[in-house]
Write a protein that holds these residues in place. Sequence first.
Motif, PDB file in Angstrom:
ATOM      1  N   LEU A 127       0.827  -1.208   0.000  1.00  0.00           N
ATOM      2  CA  LEU A 127       0.000   0.000   0.000  1.00  0.00           C
ATOM      3  C   LEU A 127       0.860   1.256   0.000  1.00  0.00           C
ATOM      4  O   LEU A 127       0.564   2.227  -0.701  1.00  0.00           O
ATOM      5  N   LEU A 141       1.166   4.823  -2.475  1.00  0.00           N
ATOM      6  CA  LEU A 141       0.506   5.856  -1.685  1.00  0.00           C
ATOM      7  C   LEU A 141       0.096   7.069  -2.522  1.00  0.00           C
ATOM      8  O   LEU A 141      -0.950   7.668  -2.287  1.00  0.00           O
ATOM      9  N   LEU A 158      -3.436   7.410  -3.796  1.00  0.00           N
ATOM     10  CA  LEU A 158      -4.511   7.762  -2.870  1.00  0.00           C
ATOM     11  C   LEU A 158      -4.803   9.266  -2.867  1.00  0.00           C
ATOM     12  O   LEU A 158      -5.826   9.694  -2.346  1.00  0.00           O
TER      13      LEU A 158
END
Length: 126
Positions: free
Chosen positions: A59, A63, A66
Amino acid sequence: MQFLNGITLLLVYQLVGEVTVRLLGVPIPGPVLGMVMLFITLWIRGSTPESVETASTGLLSHLSLLFVPAGVGMMAHFSRIADEWLPITLALLLSTIITMVATALVMQVTTWWLVGSAANEEQNHE
């Protein structure tokens, strides 16, 4: 499979945080409460499971993606942001200054505490 297990565990903690916030009416976001619960669990456990480490690393490597929804939201509401530029700018500046001061104070207290603990420990050994 490690990634899937890790992301499932992260999402379960987010769900537990969200449900807790809804049931208790706590004034903080559910994902934040879930993250605090995960931190406490990992702290008590003393280590991070490999599946959680794999999922979190995956994740974090993506990043930047996002931030795309936030950028789209800013473009969609650009006229409102243009109308409210002064309060937004003041909020950003003041929150940045407050955060920097709070971080510096925490760092000073932590350094003082660690240096003081080391000095006391050194005196006790003599």
